[in-house]
Design an enzyme around this catalytic site. Structure first.
Site, PDB file in Angstrom:
ATOM      1  CD  GLU A 212      -4.636   4.895   9.338  1.00 31.46           C
ATOM      2  OE1 GLU A 212      -5.132   3.699   9.518  1.00 31.46           O
ATOM      3  OE2 GLU A 212      -4.280   5.342   8.567  1.00 31.46           O
ATOM      4  CE  LYS A 344      -6.349   5.595   1.297  1.00 31.15           C
ATOM      5  NZ  LYS A 344      -4.916   6.177   1.145  1.00 31.15           N
TER       6      LYS A 344
HETATM    7  C1  2PG Z   1      -3.212   4.889   3.303  1.00 30.76           C
HETATM    8  C2  2PG Z   1      -3.965   5.742   4.346  1.00 30.76           C
HETATM    9  C3  2PG Z   1      -4.450   5.036   5.447  1.00 30.76           C
HETATM   10  P1  2PG Z   1      -3.549   8.285   4.337  1.00 30.76           P
HETATM   11  O1  2PG Z   1      -1.772   5.281   2.833  1.00 30.76           O
HETATM   12  O2  2PG Z   1      -3.505   3.977   2.835  1.00 30.76           O
HETATM   13  O3  2PG Z   1      -3.596   4.069   6.077  1.00 30.76           O
HETATM   14  O4  2PG Z   1      -3.205   6.792   4.920  1.00 30.76           O
HETATM   15  O5  2PG Z   1      -4.972   8.364   4.759  1.00 30.76           O
HETATM   16  O6  2PG Z   1      -2.621   9.106   5.266  1.00 30.76           O
HETATM   17  O7  2PG Z   1      -3.325   8.341   2.900  1.00 30.76           O
HETATM   18 MG    MG Z   2      -1.750   3.419   1.667  1.00 29.07          MG
END
Ligand code: 2PG
Ligand code: MG
Length: 433
Positions: A212, A344
Site C-alpha cells: 500500500e 469496504k
Molecule cells: C485492511 C485492508 C487495508 P486488505 O485490512 O484494512 O489495509 O487490507 O485489503 O488486504 O484486507
Molecule cells: Mg483491516
C-alpha cells in the site's frame, strides 16, 4: 417509460465488463454501464489480501494460469447473466438493482456470480445514475444532506500480509488531528512520510515500499516501528498526539485463531489476555488514537474485553470481525464490541449493503471509516462515498503509489469544488473525544 425532451432516461441500455489489472498486477474486472440517455458509469473491483472469512467471495478462475486469479468467469457473468438481468432496469433504483443481483446470485456470500462482479456492477450503476443527473458522485450521494471531507488515516509502514509478514502488525498509520482542512492534512502527512523515509534511510533500513506504499518494515520488534513513527512525526516539526496521532491495524486474524496468537517478532505465543495487555501497553506508551482488529475475528470475547478496557479512550475499529455487514454491526453494538466500523464496499458486495452497514454503525452511535483494499486500482469512487455519505474518516493506504494518491487527490478536488462550504471532519470524526 417515456421521457420528455430534456429529461434523463436512466434505464440501463447496456452493461459490459472487461478484465483490467490491479495495483499488484493481478487481474480484476471493470464494469461499464450505459443508460438509455447515453450516460455512462464505470467501476473496478479492488481485492483484499487479509480478508475476513465472512466477506463477499471473489469469483476467480482457479487453475494454474495467472496463479488461478484470472476473472474470465466473473467477466462472462457480467456480460451474460447480469447484463440480461439488469437491462431495462432503472439505474436510479440502486436498491432494486442490488436486490436483483443478490437474488439472482442466490448464495449467502455471492459465490456464484462473484462479489467482484457484483460490486463492480453495483458501483458502475451508481456512477451512471450520478452522471445522468450531471452531478459528481459525492453530491449525488449526499442528496442535499451535510457533507464533510474525511479525516484521513495514512499508512507510513506496511506490514503483515502486505509485506511478507516482515513484522506482525499490518498497518502503522498516522492521523493528522491538528489539520484544519483536508489540504492541510495531506501537507502534514507529506512531511511525516518524507521524514519517515529519511529516518529509515539514515538507519540503513530503507528498502522500498510494501503493497500500500508504506515503507518496507525492516524492524526487529513491532514496537520499534511505533518508536520510529513518533520520531518521524517529531522530525516533521509536529507534536505527536496533538497534531499527528498514531493509528494501527493489527489485523490479528492473520496471526491468531482460537484465542492463540503467534507473533513472529515477539518471543512467545500469546493468549487473548496477553495480547490485550501487550496492546494496552502500547496504548499507554504511544499516542495511539485508533486500533483496528486488535483480536482475531473469531475472538469475540476478546473484542468485548478489549472494548470494555479501552473503548473509552481509543477508537476500536472492526474490519475482519464486522465485514461491512449491517447484521454483524448490530450484533457487535449490542455486546458491545468495537466503537467504529470499517466500511469496504467489496466486503459487502453491493452499494446498498455498504450503505446499510454505514447506517447500522451510525445507529449504534459509532464512527465510520470508508476503506480501500490492499489490491487497488485508479478507481476513486470511495473518496466520493466518504464525502457524500459524510463518513468522517477515510483509509486508502500510504502516501505513495498512484492507486493511493488518486484517492487523496480526488478529495482535494472535492474540497476545492465545495469552496467556502467545505468542512473538514477532523478530530471530531473519531469515536473518542
Ligand atoms: C485492511 C485492508 C487495508 P486488505 O485490512 O484494512 O489495509 O487490507 O485489503 O488486504 O484486507
Ligand atoms: Mg483491516
Amino acid at each position: 417509460m417515456l421521457t420528455a425532451p430534456g429529461q434523463t432516461d436512466t434505464r440501463i441500455a447496456q452493461l459490459r465488463a472487461r478484465r483490467v489489472w490491479d495495483s499488484r498486477g493481478r487481474p480484476t474486472l471493470e464494469a461499464e454501464v450505459t443508460l438509455a440517455d447515453g450516460s455512462t458509469g464505470r467501476a473496478m473491483a479492488p481485492a483484499g489480501a487479509s480478508r475476513g472469512s465472512r466477506e463477499a467471495l471473489e469469483l476467480r478462475d482457479g487453475g494454474t494460469r495467472l496463479g488461478g486469479l484470472d476473472v474470465t468467469l466473473a467477466v462472462a457473468g457480467v456480460n451474460g447473466e447480469i447484463a440480461a438481468l439488469l437491462r431495462g432496469m432503472d439505474a436510479a433504483d440502486q436498491a432494486g438493482i442490488d436486490a436483483a443481483m443478490i437474488a439472482r446470485d442466490g448464495t449467502p456470500a455471492k459465490a456464484r456470480l462473484g462479489g467482484n462482479a457484483i460490486v463492480a456492477t453495483s458501483l458502475a450503476v451508481l456512477q451512471a445514475a450520478a452522471a445522468a443527473r450531471g452531478l459528481p458522485l459525492w453530491q449525488h450521494l449526499a442528496a442535499g444532506d451535510p457533507v464533510s471531507l474525511p479525516l484521513p488515516e495514512i499508512q507510513i509502514f506496511g506490514g503483515g500480509a502486505h509485506a511478507g509478514r516482515r513484522v506482525d502488525i499490518q498497518d502503522f498509520m498516522v492521523m493528522p488531528l491538528g489539520a484544519a482542512s483536508f489540504a492541510q492534512a495531506l501537507e502534514m502527512t507529506a512531511e511525516v512520510y518524507g521524514a519517515a523515509g529519511a529516518l529509515m534511510q539514515a538507519a540503513g533500513k530503507r528498502q522500498g515500499v510494501a503493497d500500500e506504499g508504506g515503507y518496507w518494515p525492516v524492524f526487529a520488534a513491532n514496537d520499534e516501528a511505533l518508536g520510529m513513527l513518533v520520531r518521524a512525526i517529531e522530525h516533521a516539526g509536529l507534536h505527536p498526539g496533538r497534531d499527528m496521532a498514531i493509528s494501527l491495524d493489527i489485523a490479528a486474524s492473520e496471526f491468531g485463531e482460537g484465542g492463540r496468537y503467534r507473533l513472529g517478532l515477539e518471543t512467545r505465543e500469546l493468549d487473548t489476555a496477553q495480547l490485550i495487555d501487550l496492546l494496552g501497553g502500547w496504548l499507554d506508551a504511544y499516542p495511539i488514537v485508533s486500533i483496528e482488529d486488535p483480536l482475531a475475528e473469531d475472538d469475540e470475547a476478546g473484542m468485548v474485553e478489549f472494548t470494555r478496557r479501552f473503548g473509552h479512550r481509543v477508537q476500536i475499529i472492526g474490519d475482519d470481525y464486522l465485514v461491512t455487514a449491517a447484521a454483524r454491526i448490530d450484533h457487535a453494538a449490542a455486546l458491545p464490541a468495537c466503537n467504529c466500523a470499517l466500511i469496504k464496499p467489496n466486503q459487502a458486495g453491493t452499494v446498498s449493503e455498504t450503505r446499510a452497514a454505514l447506517a447500522a454503525a451510525r445507529r449504534a452511535g459509532w464512527a465510520t471509516v470508508i476503506s480501500a483494499r490492499s489490491g487497488e486500482t485508479e478507481d476513486v469512487a470511495i473518496a466520493h462515498l466518504a464525502v457524500g455519505w459524510n463518513a468522517g474518516q477515510l483509509k486508502v493506504g500510504s502516501f505513495a503509489r498512484s492507486e493511493r494518491m488518486a484517492k487523496w487527490n480526488e478529495c482535494l478536488r472535492i474540497e476545492e469544488a465545495l469552496g467556502a462550504r467545505a468542512r473538514f471532519a477532523g478530530r471530531a470524526a473519531l469515536a473518542i473525544d
